[in-house]
Design a protein around this motif. Structure first.
Motif, PDB file in Angstrom:
ATOM      1  N   GLY A 171       0.800  -1.218   0.000  1.00  0.00           N
ATOM      2  CA  GLY A 171       0.000   0.000   0.000  1.00  0.00           C
ATOM      3  C   GLY A 171       0.825   1.256   0.000  1.00  0.00           C
ATOM      4  O   GLY A 171       0.474   2.237  -0.669  1.00  0.00           O
ATOM      5  N   VAL A 172       1.962   1.275   0.716  1.00  0.00           N
ATOM      6  CA  VAL A 172       2.736   2.512   0.829  1.00  0.00           C
ATOM      7  C   VAL A 172       3.479   2.842  -0.455  1.00  0.00           C
ATOM      8  O   VAL A 172       4.005   3.954  -0.588  1.00  0.00           O
ATOM      9  CB  VAL A 172       3.733   2.441   2.015  1.00  0.00           C
ATOM     10  N   VAL A 173       3.532   1.914  -1.424  1.00  0.00           N
ATOM     11  CA  VAL A 173       4.164   2.222  -2.712  1.00  0.00           C
ATOM     12  C   VAL A 173       3.154   2.236  -3.858  1.00  0.00           C
ATOM     13  O   VAL A 173       3.532   2.285  -5.021  1.00  0.00           O
ATOM     14  CB  VAL A 173       5.307   1.235  -3.028  1.00  0.00           C
ATOM     15  N   GLY A 174       1.865   2.170  -3.523  1.00  0.00           N
ATOM     16  CA  GLY A 174       0.851   2.263  -4.571  1.00  0.00           C
ATOM     17  C   GLY A 174       0.637   0.997  -5.353  1.00  0.00           C
ATOM     18  O   GLY A 174       0.229   1.044  -6.518  1.00  0.00           O
ATOM     19  N   LEU A 175       0.879  -0.166  -4.745  1.00  0.00           N
ATOM     20  CA  LEU A 175       0.665  -1.452  -5.412  1.00  0.00           C
ATOM     21  C   LEU A 175      -0.392  -2.259  -4.662  1.00  0.00           C
ATOM     22  O   LEU A 175      -0.217  -3.443  -4.380  1.00  0.00           O
ATOM     23  CB  LEU A 175       1.975  -2.239  -5.489  1.00  0.00           C
ATOM     24  N   SER A 176      -1.491  -1.609  -4.332  1.00  0.00           N
ATOM     25  CA  SER A 176      -2.490  -2.222  -3.457  1.00  0.00           C
ATOM     26  C   SER A 176      -3.301  -3.323  -4.134  1.00  0.00           C
ATOM     27  O   SER A 176      -3.914  -4.140  -3.461  1.00  0.00           O
ATOM     28  CB  SER A 176      -3.461  -1.155  -2.950  1.00  0.00           C
ATOM     29  N   HIS A 177      -3.368  -3.343  -5.461  1.00  0.00           N
ATOM     30  CA  HIS A 177      -4.216  -4.269  -6.213  1.00  0.00           C
ATOM     31  C   HIS A 177      -5.712  -3.945  -6.050  1.00  0.00           C
ATOM     32  O   HIS A 177      -6.550  -4.752  -6.422  1.00  0.00           O
ATOM     33  CB  HIS A 177      -3.981  -5.733  -5.803  1.00  0.00           C
ATOM     34  N   ILE A 178      -6.032  -2.799  -5.490  1.00  0.00           N
ATOM     35  CA  ILE A 178      -7.444  -2.441  -5.332  1.00  0.00           C
ATOM     36  C   ILE A 178      -8.084  -2.169  -6.685  1.00  0.00           C
ATOM     37  O   ILE A 178      -9.179  -2.650  -6.984  1.00  0.00           O
ATOM     38  CB  ILE A 178      -7.593  -1.194  -4.424  1.00  0.00           C
ATOM     39  N   TYR A 179      -7.400  -1.403  -7.508  1.00  0.00           N
ATOM     40  CA  TYR A 179      -7.998  -0.942  -8.752  1.00  0.00           C
ATOM     41  C   TYR A 179      -7.513  -1.691  -9.985  1.00  0.00           C
ATOM     42  O   TYR A 179      -8.062  -1.510 -11.073  1.00  0.00           O
ATOM     43  CB  TYR A 179      -7.715   0.557  -8.927  1.00  0.00           C
ATOM     44  N   SER A 180      -6.488  -2.504  -9.827  1.00  0.00           N
ATOM     45  CA  SER A 180      -5.953  -3.219 -10.977  1.00  0.00           C
ATOM     46  C   SER A 180      -5.348  -4.538 -10.522  1.00  0.00           C
ATOM     47  O   SER A 180      -4.637  -4.574  -9.511  1.00  0.00           O
ATOM     48  CB  SER A 180      -4.870  -2.365 -11.664  1.00  0.00           C
ATOM     49  N   PRO A 181      -5.604  -5.632 -11.239  1.00  0.00           N
ATOM     50  CA  PRO A 181      -5.013  -6.928 -10.870  1.00  0.00           C
ATOM     51  C   PRO A 181      -3.494  -6.902 -10.866  1.00  0.00           C
ATOM     52  O   PRO A 181      -2.847  -7.664 -10.147  1.00  0.00           O
ATOM     53  CB  PRO A 181      -5.545  -7.875 -11.943  1.00  0.00           C
ATOM     54  N   THR A 182      -2.891  -6.026 -11.659  1.00  0.00           N
ATOM     55  CA  THR A 182      -1.432  -5.943 -11.691  1.00  0.00           C
ATOM     56  C   THR A 182      -0.874  -5.193 -10.503  1.00  0.00           C
ATOM     57  O   THR A 182       0.326  -5.229 -10.243  1.00  0.00           O
ATOM     58  CB  THR A 182      -0.966  -5.231 -12.966  1.00  0.00           C
ATOM     59  N   GLY A 183      -1.748  -4.483  -9.788  1.00  0.00           N
ATOM     60  CA  GLY A 183      -1.298  -3.679  -8.664  1.00  0.00           C
ATOM     61  C   GLY A 183      -0.942  -2.267  -9.040  1.00  0.00           C
ATOM     62  O   GLY A 183      -0.738  -1.423  -8.176  1.00  0.00           O
ATOM     63  N   ILE A 184      -0.882  -1.956 -10.316  1.00  0.00           N
ATOM     64  CA  ILE A 184      -0.510  -0.611 -10.777  1.00  0.00           C
ATOM     65  C   ILE A 184      -1.742   0.075 -11.337  1.00  0.00           C
ATOM     66  O   ILE A 184      -2.378  -0.413 -12.267  1.00  0.00           O
ATOM     67  CB  ILE A 184       0.577  -0.682 -11.861  1.00  0.00           C
ATOM     68  N   CYS A 185      -2.098   1.197 -10.738  1.00  0.00           N
ATOM     69  CA  CYS A 185      -3.271   1.940 -11.212  1.00  0.00           C
ATOM     70  C   CYS A 185      -2.837   3.348 -11.583  1.00  0.00           C
ATOM     71  O   CYS A 185      -2.551   4.168 -10.712  1.00  0.00           O
ATOM     72  CB  CYS A 185      -4.350   1.980 -10.131  1.00  0.00           C
ATOM     73  N   LYS A 186      -2.760   3.607 -12.887  1.00  0.00           N
ATOM     74  CA  LYS A 186      -2.350   4.927 -13.355  1.00  0.00           C
ATOM     75  C   LYS A 186      -3.579   5.802 -13.565  1.00  0.00           C
ATOM     76  O   LYS A 186      -4.693   5.411 -13.268  1.00  0.00           O
ATOM     77  CB  LYS A 186      -1.525   4.794 -14.629  1.00  0.00           C
ATOM     78  N   GLU A 187      -3.358   6.980 -14.103  1.00  0.00           N
ATOM     79  CA  GLU A 187      -4.432   7.957 -14.196  1.00  0.00           C
ATOM     80  C   GLU A 187      -5.373   7.690 -15.369  1.00  0.00           C
ATOM     81  O   GLU A 187      -5.894   8.609 -15.979  1.00  0.00           O
ATOM     82  CB  GLU A 187      -3.840   9.367 -14.296  1.00  0.00           C
ATOM     83  N   ASP A 188      -5.579   6.443 -15.703  1.00  0.00           N
ATOM     84  CA  ASP A 188      -6.534   6.109 -16.755  1.00  0.00           C
ATOM     85  C   ASP A 188      -7.952   6.308 -16.233  1.00  0.00           C
ATOM     86  O   ASP A 188      -8.246   6.066 -15.069  1.00  0.00           O
ATOM     87  CB  ASP A 188      -6.357   4.653 -17.190  1.00  0.00           C
ATOM     88  N   LEU A 189      -8.853   6.719 -17.119  1.00  0.00           N
ATOM     89  CA  LEU A 189     -10.243   6.951 -16.747  1.00  0.00           C
ATOM     90  C   LEU A 189     -11.136   5.929 -17.440  1.00  0.00           C
ATOM     91  O   LEU A 189     -10.781   5.396 -18.495  1.00  0.00           O
ATOM     92  CB  LEU A 189     -10.671   8.365 -17.153  1.00  0.00           C
ATOM     93  N   PRO A 190     -12.307   5.638 -16.871  1.00  0.00           N
ATOM     94  CA  PRO A 190     -13.256   4.743 -17.553  1.00  0.00           C
ATOM     95  C   PRO A 190     -13.589   5.285 -18.940  1.00  0.00           C
ATOM     96  O   PRO A 190     -13.571   6.505 -19.166  1.00  0.00           O
ATOM     97  CB  PRO A 190     -14.481   4.773 -16.631  1.00  0.00           C
ATOM     98  N   HIS A 191     -13.916   4.390 -19.856  1.00  0.00           N
ATOM     99  CA  HIS A 191     -14.088   4.811 -21.244  1.00  0.00           C
ATOM    100  C   HIS A 191     -15.182   5.853 -21.409  1.00  0.00           C
ATOM    101  O   HIS A 191     -15.111   6.719 -22.277  1.00  0.00           O
ATOM    102  CB  HIS A 191     -14.353   3.603 -22.142  1.00  0.00           C
ATOM    103  N   PHE A 192     -16.238   5.815 -20.570  1.00  0.00           N
ATOM    104  CA  PHE A 192     -17.322   6.788 -20.754  1.00  0.00           C
ATOM    105  C   PHE A 192     -16.865   8.202 -20.385  1.00  0.00           C
ATOM    106  O   PHE A 192     -17.476   9.183 -20.809  1.00  0.00           O
ATOM    107  CB  PHE A 192     -18.565   6.403 -19.948  1.00  0.00           C
ATOM    108  N   SER A 193     -15.782   8.314 -19.606  1.00  0.00           N
ATOM    109  CA  SER A 193     -15.299   9.639 -19.222  1.00  0.00           C
ATOM    110  C   SER A 193     -14.599  10.353 -20.371  1.00  0.00           C
ATOM    111  O   SER A 193     -14.320  11.545 -20.285  1.00  0.00           O
ATOM    112  CB  SER A 193     -14.325   9.517 -18.043  1.00  0.00           C
ATOM    113  N   ARG A 194     -14.328   9.620 -21.449  1.00  0.00           N
ATOM    114  CA  ARG A 194     -13.667  10.245 -22.600  1.00  0.00           C
ATOM    115  C   ARG A 194     -14.675  10.867 -23.566  1.00  0.00           C
ATOM    116  O   ARG A 194     -14.297  11.386 -24.606  1.00  0.00           O
ATOM    117  CB  ARG A 194     -12.832   9.198 -23.345  1.00  0.00           C
ATOM    118  N   HIS A 195     -15.958  10.763 -23.213  1.00  0.00           N
ATOM    119  CA  HIS A 195     -17.008  11.293 -24.083  1.00  0.00           C
ATOM    120  C   HIS A 195     -17.853  12.317 -23.333  1.00  0.00           C
ATOM    121  O   HIS A 195     -17.737  12.467 -22.123  1.00  0.00           O
ATOM    122  CB  HIS A 195     -17.886  10.149 -24.596  1.00  0.00           C
TER     123      HIS A 195
END
Length: 635
Positions: free
Chosen positions: A148-172
């Motif tokens: 958790g302290v290095v941002g690899l919590s696996h909460i938002y991504s199975p790889t543990g890395i969650c970058k500033e990507d947005l859900p596809h509907f947010s691009r419209h």
């Protein structure tokens, strides 16, 4: 527990979990051996922390280096080139806050434990150098905290890395964005319904038919008629008080029989109304009626511990410290504007985990009704305290008093000018719905005066399997008189699966009951089989209840702090996780409701249930524990 299950927890898994048989009685393991590979997983989760611990020549040096490391990680969050998602950054800050608390020497002193000491010893030597064994629960807590302290919590991504990507509907924008978002919400809604549909309710036609058969079987056993069944006095006369009678009505396991026998032999309150027995399935699998049985059939551990302390129940089991908050007999007061009045200290049947099990003598005890002079003294006390504007009449179950006695008590409170609300607490709509007669409701309604005084009923429905047409009829009889009906639910092992409480809250609204409180189970040794980690209730509120419409999620999650009162779990500033014990159990510090008002004591050292032990029990019951993987990050 298998290595496969362990790997599932730390890696997220693929949902391919072995289904274990659905047994209820289980000896919870405090210590669970771990393997060298578990340590490898721990150090791989954060090599920087491993190097700090390994290269430190003393515990204090390790502490100082870790404080510096956490400060650097916190600054890193705010650097311009940090591309982690803002939500992951928020989790990093929370993990750092918790880690700092665990490192604090003052918390080591207060709790008598040092997580840092065990981590340091594991890094510089090995597990054989420890003064006592540690569990996998301990290792798993720190694997997740280190990640958790290095941002690899696996909460938002199975790889543990969650970058500033947005859900596809947010691009419209506009209608296209709305349609795409609606499609996502449809999928979420389908998932929610699939969970809720796992839990059949007592309102479903097939369940109603099965219980009609149960009713007829019970009536034949007692050689009675349907007219008797609809008379609550008949149920009180035929309360089931021992194992032999209950086993003639439903199948019991050997462990269930033994738990009941020990309870009865040692005068530990046990009883089941015939109506509530009809809610149990004939077979003993507990697949559907697990909550019903667990409510009243004492686990073996419970009966043994209660038997051991039968001579000192007051000191051993008064977990809430009611003797310290009772200014006069029959009264409990923890808040400025409300107090509890307890004129009747028994019930038609006993909830095993009841927080007042230390003072209940027996089911339908002949001496349960407080003497008139004691009642009058308590009522006079209310008259003499004009700051109190609300009273909760509870017990025991005050609905078991005679109508005339209820009428007298309500009339006395109604005559007190400063009493603006009377809450009447009873479980009879669930365990004995026929008690809610027209005469009973008329008495309550007589003292309900809109604009002047409210009379409200508070009941206790634990599971959708408890909600029946008879319970709904009782509730509606009350509602038709203009009285509100509220529900308090205790969060236990039996209703803590994904969306299990959501199913209950939704059904409660449909039958006329408003959800009021969800209580986290208390830290009492004799009821450990019921207890659920605080983290699971926090997770339930955020990831399940929050997904429902507002009127279905309106209850408040609380922890009843001994001697102090309710701590609202949504208020994170009112508690702190201060240590992880070697057995994997978290230790919390709770702050009182008076915080920011008065410098009163705080409640130290509440030892929670191990998340690892909880997940093992879910797995044993056939749950896919990958669906609970974010639980480690609810502090």
């Amino acid at each position: 527990m298998s290595k496969k299950l362990y790997n599932t927890i730390i890696n997220g898994g693929n949902g391919d979990i072995k289904l274990f048989s659905n047994r209820f009685q289980v000896e919870f393991e405090c210590w669970d051996d771990f393997e060298n590979s578990d340590l490898r997983d721990l150090w791989h989760s954060n090599p920087d922390i491993h190097r700090i611990l390994r290269d430190s020549i003393s515990l204090d040096e390790a502490r100082d280096f870790l404080y510096d490391y956490l400060a650097r990680r916190e600054r890193w969050i705010f650097e311009v080139d940090n591309k982690l998602h803002p939500l992951e950054k928020a989790n990093i800050r929370e993990c750092i806050r918790v880690f700092r608390s665990i490192l604090a020497p003052i918390n080591e002193l207060r709790t008598g434990h040092s997580s840092l000491y065990y981590l340091w010893k594991l890094a510089v030597e090995n597990e054989n150098a420890l003064p006592q064994p540690i569990s996998r629960g301990f290792i798993l807590e720190f694997i997740h905290l280190f990640r958790g302290v290095v941002g690899l919590s696996h909460i938002y991504s199975p790889t543990g890395i969650c970058k500033e990507d947005l859900p596809h509907f947010s691009r419209h924008k506009g209608r296209k964005a709305a349609i795409l978002r609606s499609e996502v919400l449809d999928r979420e809604g389908e998932i929610i319904e699939s969970y809720i549909n796992r839990y059949p309710s007592g309102m479903e036609p097939a369940v109603v038919r099965k219980r009609k058969d149960n009713r007829d079987r019970i009536l034949r056993y007692f050689d009675s008629t349907i007219e008797s069944w609809n008379n609550y006095h008949w149920h009180l006369e035929h309360v089931i008080r021992e194992e032999k009678t209950l086993s003639n009505l439903v199948d019991l396991t050997d462990i269930e029989k033994e738990g009941i026998r020990i309870a009865v032999q040692n005068k530990i309150p046990f009883g089941v109304t015939p109506y509530y027995a009809s809610l149990m399935d004939k077979e003993s699998s507990r697949i559907w009626d697990h909550q019903i049985r667990s409510q009243v059939i004492p686990p073996l551990d419970y009966s043994r511990i209660m038997a051991e302390h039968k001579a000192d129940r007051t000191s051993a089991f008064d977990f809430m410290g009611e003797v310290d908050t009772s200014p006069v007999d029959l009264v409990t007061r923890r808040y400025p504007k409300i107090a509890i009045f307890k004129p009747y200290n028994t019930c038609s049947q006993i909830c095993v985990y009841c927080q007042r099990n230390w003072e209940v003598q027996e089911v339908l005890s002949p001496g349960a009704l407080a003497p008139p002079d004691q009642q009058d003294a308590a009522l006079t006390w209310f008259e003499e305290h004009p700051t109190i504007t609300e009273v909760l009449i509870t017990g025991g179950d005050p609905a078991l008093m005679e109508d005339s006695q209820i009428d007298y008590i309500l009339s006395r409170f109604a005559a007190i000018e400063h009493i603006k609300r009377i809450r009447f607490a009873t479980r009879t709509p669930v365990v004995l719905p026929f008690r809610i007669t027209d005469d009973f409701v008329d008495i309550l309604a007589r003292y309900h005066q809109p604009g002047r005084r409210e009379v409200a009923v508070v009941t206790h429905i634990e599971h959708v399997y408890e909600a029946t047409p008879e319970a709904m009829a009782a509730v509606q009889r009350i509602r038709r008189k203009g009285l509100a009906v509220y529900n308090q639910v205790v969060f236990t092992m039996e209703n803590s699966r994904r969306f299990e409480l959501v199913a209950l809250r939704r059904l409660l609204r449909l039958i006329g009951v408003e959800s009021y409180y969800t209580f986290n189970t208390k830290g009492k040794a004799e009821t450990r089989a019921y207890r659920v980690p605080i983290a699971r209730l926090l997770q339930e509120r955020k990831e399940e209840a929050r997904l429902m419409p507002g009127l279905t999620r309106t209850d408040e999650a609380v922890f009843n702090v001994p001697r102090m009162g309710k701590n609202h779990l949504r208020a994170a500033q009112d508690r702190r996780l201060v240590m992880i014990r070697p057995d994997g159990r978290r230790i919390y510090e709770f702050h009182p409701w008076e915080k920011n008002l008065l410098p009163v004591d705080i409640y130290f050292n509440y030892v929670d249930v191990s998340i690892w032990d909880y997940l093992k029990e879910l797995d044993r019951r056939g749950e896919d524990i990958t669906k609970y993987r974010t639980i480690w990050y609810y502090f």
